[in-house]
Motif scaffolding. Structure first.
Motif, PDB file in Angstrom:
ATOM      1  N   TRP A 178       0.834  -1.196   0.000  1.00 49.26           N
ATOM      2  CA  TRP A 178       0.000   0.000   0.000  1.00 49.26           C
ATOM      3  C   TRP A 178       0.874   1.253   0.000  1.00 49.26           C
ATOM      4  O   TRP A 178       1.980   1.268   0.556  1.00 49.26           O
ATOM      5  CB  TRP A 178      -0.908   0.011   1.228  1.00 49.26           C
ATOM      6  N   HIS A 235      -4.816   1.430  -1.287  1.00 50.88           N
ATOM      7  CA  HIS A 235      -4.658  -0.018  -1.432  1.00 50.88           C
ATOM      8  C   HIS A 235      -4.010  -0.450  -2.732  1.00 50.88           C
ATOM      9  O   HIS A 235      -3.574  -1.589  -2.867  1.00 50.88           O
ATOM     10  CB  HIS A 235      -6.036  -0.688  -1.330  1.00 50.88           C
ATOM     11  N   SER A 236      -3.953   0.420  -3.733  1.00 55.93           N
ATOM     12  CA  SER A 236      -3.499  -0.003  -5.058  1.00 55.93           C
ATOM     13  C   SER A 236      -2.432   0.940  -5.584  1.00 55.93           C
ATOM     14  O   SER A 236      -2.474   2.151  -5.333  1.00 55.93           O
ATOM     15  CB  SER A 236      -4.680  -0.035  -6.042  1.00 55.93           C
ATOM     16  N   SER A 240      -3.931   3.688  -7.829  1.00 60.15           N
ATOM     17  CA  SER A 240      -4.901   4.606  -7.243  1.00 60.15           C
ATOM     18  C   SER A 240      -4.817   5.969  -7.921  1.00 60.15           C
ATOM     19  O   SER A 240      -3.735   6.447  -8.282  1.00 60.15           O
ATOM     20  CB  SER A 240      -4.651   4.769  -5.746  1.00 60.15           C
TER      21      SER A 240
END
Length: 460
Positions: A191, A297-298, A301
């Motif tokens: 993350w 989380h990505s 993002s």
């Protein structure tokens, strides 16, 4: 199957341990991050037993107590982390727990959302998860129609059996939907984190009558809402420049980069500074600097998500500190019957000054770079923070692992120092920022260069 949940492997071990060591029923919170495609659960926290309550083993759960636990925990979660739902460990049939879990998750969401300083966005996920764990049965509780699949589940999943459902908490008539609950290792190991330091300078006028704590509570909430609009309209600079909302945060960057420093530019909202003249008996000023952060989380993002989560964390952390101090003042006022106080962090001058708690961070060992937080008053030791982390989040942490470097303790300067607290009448104050006329107001200039926050209260 409905929504999918990627769950940190450590959560399975935690639930298994609870089922083996605690009398049923046991309830708690599921913490993580939502996304449009699936949700990520990185930790679970048991709701602590209520002091003075009798054992409720085998009886219904206290939904008000679970909701209050969720409210406290939500204050300890940086941007990007949220209470996603609730779990219950009991030996009851799965079908008999639906109503209880539904009541719990709706009560939790209602109480948490009541403290938000922002309006929900169109892309916010409104599904909340409930998880039922049966520590005794060896049967996987999903209803499978073919014996072959049933046997395969028994072979592949000989551990605790769980059933996962979701409810749309914005729809009171929402029906339970089955969801896909799968364990993975290293769910949040990659993350990213965005962080910023924000200077807070908020002034709120107060009336001249009523209980001090009650007045502060009502008027500060209104002041915070107005200040929140300025934060939400602020401009975020990533590496010193603005980026389009749809830009990937890591576009053109090395994919292994995980931290970003953001500048949040805030300008006064001219529309909120209307020429209104009103009688008031004092003012309250919240000043200082705070550290804010949000987790993503990505590695794909978008800038829009980073801005939304970071701004919400700015709002949440300031509101949490103010509310914590107000709760202290209210308890002090009730306990002392209006007598002269020993309020926490109070420095007695012509203008009452209170030090707000600073924010400290605690790494979650099983969650890679992700941290939770707590708030430490100036008269508290680190041991008190570790005790709260254990009670609220059920995590064990050594004092030396607490990150206290992001914010310095609030310092209240004495009279005669370079920066003073002075009181004097304002004879012709224009109806600009304070929206009041003829008010005797404290002028506080003890602003700190490091990240800390303070609250100044003045009266006539």
């Amino acid at each position: 199957m409905g929504r999918g949940y990627a769950v940190e492997q450590a959560v399975e071990g935690y639930l298994s341990k609870l089922g083996a060591t605690h009398a049923c029923p046991v309830s708690g919170l599921l913490i993580g991050q939502s996304s449009s495609q699936r949700d990520y659960v990185i930790m679970a926290s048991r709701t602590p037993p209520r002091e003075g309550s009798a054992s409720t083993a085998g009886k219904s759960l206290d939904k008000e107590w679970v909701a209050e636990h969720a409210r406290q925990v939500s204050r300890m979660l940086p941007g990007g982390l949220a209470v996603l739902g609730v779990f219950m460990i009991s030996d009851a049939d799965a079908k008999d727990t639906v109503a209880t879990l539904s009541q719990l998750v709706f009560a939790v969401e209602k109480l948490i959302s009541s403290e938000y300083l922002w309006n929900p966005a169109d892309d916010d996920i409104t599904d909340c998860v409930t998880l039922h764990v049966n520590p005794k049965t060896r049967k996987y509780p999903f209803a499978y129609y073919y014996y072959y699949y049933y046997c395969m589940w028994l072979i592949l999943y000989p551990h605790l059996r769980t059933i996962c459902r979701t409810f749309d908490v914005k729809n009171p008539k929402s029906m339970a939907k089955l969801a896909d609950w799968k364990y993975h290792s290293g769910v949040c190991s990659s993350w990213s984190m965005v962080s910023c330091c924000v200077n807070v300078d908020m002034l709120v006028p107060l009336p001249g009558s009523g209980s001090a704590a009650e007045i502060l509570d009502a008027f500060l909430k209104e002041g915070l809402k107005e200040w929140a609009r300025q934060i939400q309209h602020g401009i975020c600079l990533f590496e010193g420049k603005t980026l389009p909302d749809d830009t990937e945060l890591l576009a053109g960057q090395k994919r292994n980069r995980q931290t970003f420093t953001v500048q949040l530019l805030i300008s006064p909202d001219d529309q909120s500074l209307s020429d209104v003249v009103q009688q008031c008996g004092g003012s309250v000023s919240v000043r200082g600097a705070i550290h804010s952060r949000a987790y993503l989380h990505s590695n794909k993002s978008k800038v829009r998500l980073a801005e939304k989560l970071l701004k919400r964390d700015v709002l949440s952390t300031v509101a949490a500190r103010v509310q914590m101090l107000l709760e202290e003042l209210l308890m002090s006022e009730e306990g002392e019957g209006g007598g002269e106080g020993g309020s926490r962090g109070k420095h007695q001058t012509a203008a009452d000054t209170f030090a707000l708690p600073r924010r400290i961070f605690c790494p979650v060992s099983s969650c890679g770079p992700v941290c939770v937080c707590d708030y430490q008053f100036s008269d508290e030791a680190k041991a008190e923070a570790t005790d709260r982390l254990k009670e609220m989040l059920d995590i064990d942490v050594a004092e030396e692992h607490l990150d206290t470097s992001q914010e310095s303790p609030a310092q209240i300067l004495e009279r005669g120092a370079a920066a003073e607290l002075t009181v004097g009448p304002v004879e012709a104050l224009e109806p600009k920022r304070s929206k009041c006329v003829g008010v005797a107001m404290a002028t506080a200039v003890a602003l700190l260069a490091t990240a800390a926050s303070m609250l100044y209260l003045s009266d006539i």
